[in-house]
Enzyme design. Structure first.
Site, PDB file in Angstrom:
ATOM      1  N   SER A 272       0.809  -1.206   0.000  1.00 34.09           N
ATOM      2  CA  SER A 272       0.000   0.000   0.000  1.00 34.09           C
ATOM      3  C   SER A 272       0.848   1.263   0.000  1.00 34.09           C
ATOM      4  CB  SER A 272      -0.972  -0.029   1.189  1.00 34.09           C
ATOM      5  OG  SER A 272      -1.884   1.038   1.125  1.00 34.09           O
ATOM      6  N   HIS A 273       0.746   2.046   1.070  1.00 39.31           N
ATOM      7  CA  HIS A 273       1.409   3.345   1.161  1.00 39.31           C
ATOM      8  C   HIS A 273       2.808   3.244   1.758  1.00 39.31           C
ATOM      9  CE1 HIS A 273      -0.693   2.340   4.816  1.00 39.31           C
ATOM     10  NE2 HIS A 273       0.074   3.182   5.495  1.00 39.31           N
TER      11      HIS A 273
ATOM     12  N   ASP B 211      -1.866   6.692  -3.298  1.00 40.62           N
ATOM     13  CA  ASP B 211      -0.802   5.879  -2.706  1.00 40.62           C
ATOM     14  C   ASP B 211      -0.304   4.829  -3.690  1.00 40.62           C
ATOM     15  OD1 ASP B 211      -3.023   4.218  -2.662  1.00 40.62           O
ATOM     16  OD2 ASP B 211      -2.537   3.335  -0.723  1.00 40.62           O
TER      17      ASP B 211
ATOM     18  N   ASP C  64      -0.743   1.601  -4.236  1.00 41.81           N
ATOM     19  CA  ASP C  64      -1.633   0.654  -4.910  1.00 41.81           C
ATOM     20  C   ASP C  64      -2.944   1.280  -5.371  1.00 41.81           C
ATOM     21  OD1 ASP C  64      -2.485   0.876  -2.217  1.00 41.81           O
ATOM     22  OD2 ASP C  64      -3.506  -1.052  -2.317  1.00 41.81           O
TER      23      ASP C  64
ATOM     24  N   ASP D 182      -5.512   2.841  -3.783  1.00 33.18           N
ATOM     25  CA  ASP D 182      -6.797   2.836  -3.073  1.00 33.18           C
ATOM     26  C   ASP D 182      -6.991   4.055  -2.174  1.00 33.18           C
ATOM     27  OD1 ASP D 182      -4.954   2.044  -1.163  1.00 33.18           O
ATOM     28  OD2 ASP D 182      -6.089   0.307  -0.459  1.00 33.18           O
ATOM     29  N   ARG D 183      -5.923   4.774  -1.866  1.00 36.11           N
ATOM     30  CA  ARG D 183      -6.038   5.968  -1.024  1.00 36.11           C
ATOM     31  C   ARG D 183      -5.916   7.233  -1.873  1.00 36.11           C
ATOM     32  NH1 ARG D 183      -3.534   4.714   4.879  1.00 36.11           N
ATOM     33  NH2 ARG D 183      -3.742   2.449   4.826  1.00 36.11           N
TER      34      ARG D 183
ATOM     35  N   LYS E 105     -11.513   0.516  -1.039  1.00 35.68           N
ATOM     36  CA  LYS E 105     -11.463   1.962  -1.216  1.00 35.68           C
ATOM     37  C   LYS E 105     -10.845   2.236  -2.573  1.00 35.68           C
ATOM     38  CE  LYS E 105      -7.554   1.998   2.055  1.00 35.68           C
ATOM     39  NZ  LYS E 105      -7.836   0.875   2.949  1.00 35.68           N
TER      40      LYS E 105
END
Length: 560
Positions: A116-117, A288, A290, A292-293, A389
């Site tokens: 992710s982030h 981010d 991937d 999703d954010r 998300k």
């Protein structure tokens, strides 16, 4: 020619327990002999008899070790009876795209390669998580099963001689011990873009973004932070919506994100903030690693908190064709998220749910038809179009609101606050703290706040006094399947609705991350400076938690 399945002996590794978003460790951990193989084998076995003959989706954010892991997963799936894989070109798929593909293809699930982030590169982080057939992150019962299997694993199976070039789109057919096995390498972007076209009015948005509708092009700065969203951003915002080339930056996915920390907040998206602060742009957005954010800022870097972003989108859902067609059900937020959306739900007569941190907790509510929009303070916003998300979806929603209202982002927020009041909100992150004193801090704080005499106690700072209404370690009973999640974060609620929340995050790869959340509601004084408005409650939170004493930290790593 038939390819042979081989069984390899192995022994368990300690600590393969997935957190709220899968298993995240340093690359050096994942590249140990049999480490990735063990975990993937356990993911597959956790699916039981449903695995044989199934279709799975495989892809990730392009970080270091992503492509190699994808190729390894293909060989392990081939050895475990999977019938078909849909694999993103070069192993690249955004997390929202994986969720969309699972749902559109009625797949058994998807293996997502992302941390992710978290930073990428050979010295940094990698991650693997499993998304179930509804497209959402695996629930607790499933991840617990993965972990149990990982503690006793003795062997894994794969087809080591299977060779495939995942850099080229196309279909490859194999014979694995007399059974067919299909690997379809797909365009990473195409399905997701079609999905967004079904949700939003791209024709109307194109005229707004390009300036054809009002003679004034929308000045955008979209920053992919060298993560997975680059190709999606270029196709949607440049090719479909008519934005100029200078509207997008950092759109090439890089194994180490070009040295950037792909976390879309005011600290790590500093370049975006400083650029938009000059006043040359109407909207800035970052994603981010991937995808999703998201972070949204207006002209002159007017910051939209994730809590406010969720509430504004909730208020204007009728500006989005998808909701015009499918209707508006309930709203939900994670417990630490400021309760701004609750006020919108109350006004519109919709159910509002408060759930633990972790997107998987929204899935059951969506599948039951009780939820259509949800969000987390950690820059996550999404709807029931998928079960993750979705950063790009959130930006398209905001552009839809701007087009619908004809207002700037700042004016949209100020109007919203004039109707609903304002939840001042901040989050302090203390990253990579020693775990043992953090656990002691949480245990001490829980003991203190759950004592009978704590309720009714008053705390004062800088002329403001807060009286405790309730305090607990948050627990959640899922209204659909009645499953219980306990110990989800320490929570103090005051008489005026202000809140202090503290929890240890499960998304880091080393040490502990302490997160302190401060939420204060004001009905009238809605144009104050958040840091000033929240300082008294921040000081009280540090006093109650004794955080500086236990962590040795005098300041947070990140302030959001």
């Amino acid at each position: 020619m038939s390819l042979n399945v081989e069984t390899k002996q192995t022994t368990p590794y300690e600590g393969q327990k997935p957190g709220t978003s899968g298993l995240r460790k340093k690359v050096k951990v994942f590249t140990q002999p049999n480490y990735t193989e063990n975990f993937v084998q356990c993911i597959l076995e956790a699916n039981g008899t449903a695995l044989v003959g199934s279709t799975l989706v495989v892809g990730g954010d392009g970080r270091y070790y992503c492509k190699e892991a994808a190729e390894l997963i293909i060989r392990i799936c081939a050895g475990n009876g999977v019938a078909k894989l849909l694999v993103g070109q070069n192993g690249i798929l955004s997390t929202p795209a994986v969720s969309s593909l699972i749902r559109h293809n009625k797949a058994l699930g998807g293996i997502v390669l992302t941390a992710s982030h978290n930073p990428g590169g050979p010295e940094n982080d990698f991650g693997i998580k499993f998304n179930c057939e509804n497209g959402g992150p695996a629930p607790d019962a499933f991840t617990n099963k993965i972990y149990q299997l990982s503690t006793t694993i003795k062997a894994y199976t794969l087809v080591p001689s299977l060779q495939i070039d995942i850099s080229k789109v196309g279909v490859s057919n194999y014979d694995i011990g007399g059974k067919p096995f299909v690997v379809e390498v797909i365009d990473s972007v195409a399905n997701y873009v079609r999905h967004m076209e079904e949700i939003f009015d791209f024709g109307k948005l194109h005229d707004f973004v390009s300036g054809q509708s009002n003679g004034k092009p929308l000045k955008m700065r979209i920053d992919s932070m060298n993560g997975v969203t680059g190709a999606y951003v270029r196709e949607i915002f440049l090719n479909r919506l008519g934005a100029t080339e200078t509207s997008v930056v950092h759109t090439t996915p890089l194994p180490d994100f070009g040295g950037l920390h792909p976390d879309p907040n005011l600290t790590y998206a500093k370049d975006l903030v400083e650029t938009v602060a000059k006043g040359d742009y109407d909207i800035g957005a970052a994603f981010d690693g991937d995808g999703d954010r998201n972070m949204i800022i207006g002209s002159k870097a007017f910051f939209v908190t994730p809590s406010d972003s969720l509430a504004v989108i909730a208020h204007y859902l009728d500006a989005i064709p998808y909701f015009q067609k499918n209707g508006v059900q309930g709203f939900a937020r994670s417990m630490p998220t400021a309760s701004a959306v609750d006020l919108v739900g109350k006004k519109l007569g919709k159910e509002v749910f408060e759930v633990p941190t972790g997107w998987k907790y929204f899935g059951n509510l969506m599948d039951a038809g009780r939820l259509c929009l949800c969000g987390e303070e950690s820059f996550g916003t999404g709807s029931n179009h998928i079960r993750e998300k979705d950063g790009i979806w959130a930006v398209l929603a905001w552009i839809s609101v701007m087009q619908h209202t004809g207002k700037s982002i700042e004016d949209i927020l100020k109007q919203h606050w004039s109707v609903y009041g304002r939840n001042y909100f901040t989050r302090y992150d203390y990253e990579e703290c020693d775990l043992e004193p953090c656990n002691e801090m949480m245990a001490t704080m829980e003991k203190n706040i759950t004592a009978a005499e704590f309720v009714g106690k008053s705390f004062s700072s800088e002329g403001k006094t807060y009286k405790v209404k309730e305090a607990d370690n948050f627990s959640y009973t899922d209204p659909v399947d009645k499953s219980l999640a306990t110990k989800q974060g320490l929570r103090i609620v005051f008489d005026d609705g202000s809140r202090i929340v503290m929890r240890l995050s499960g998304t880091g790869s080393s040490g502990a991350t302490v997160r302190l959340y401060i939420d204060s509601y004001e009905k009238q004084n809605v144009l104050g400076q958040a840091s000033v408005m929240l300082k008294p409650l921040i000081d009280i939170a540090l006093e109650i938690s004794q955080l500086p004493k236990f962590t040795g930290r005098n300041a947070p790593t990140v302030i959001t």
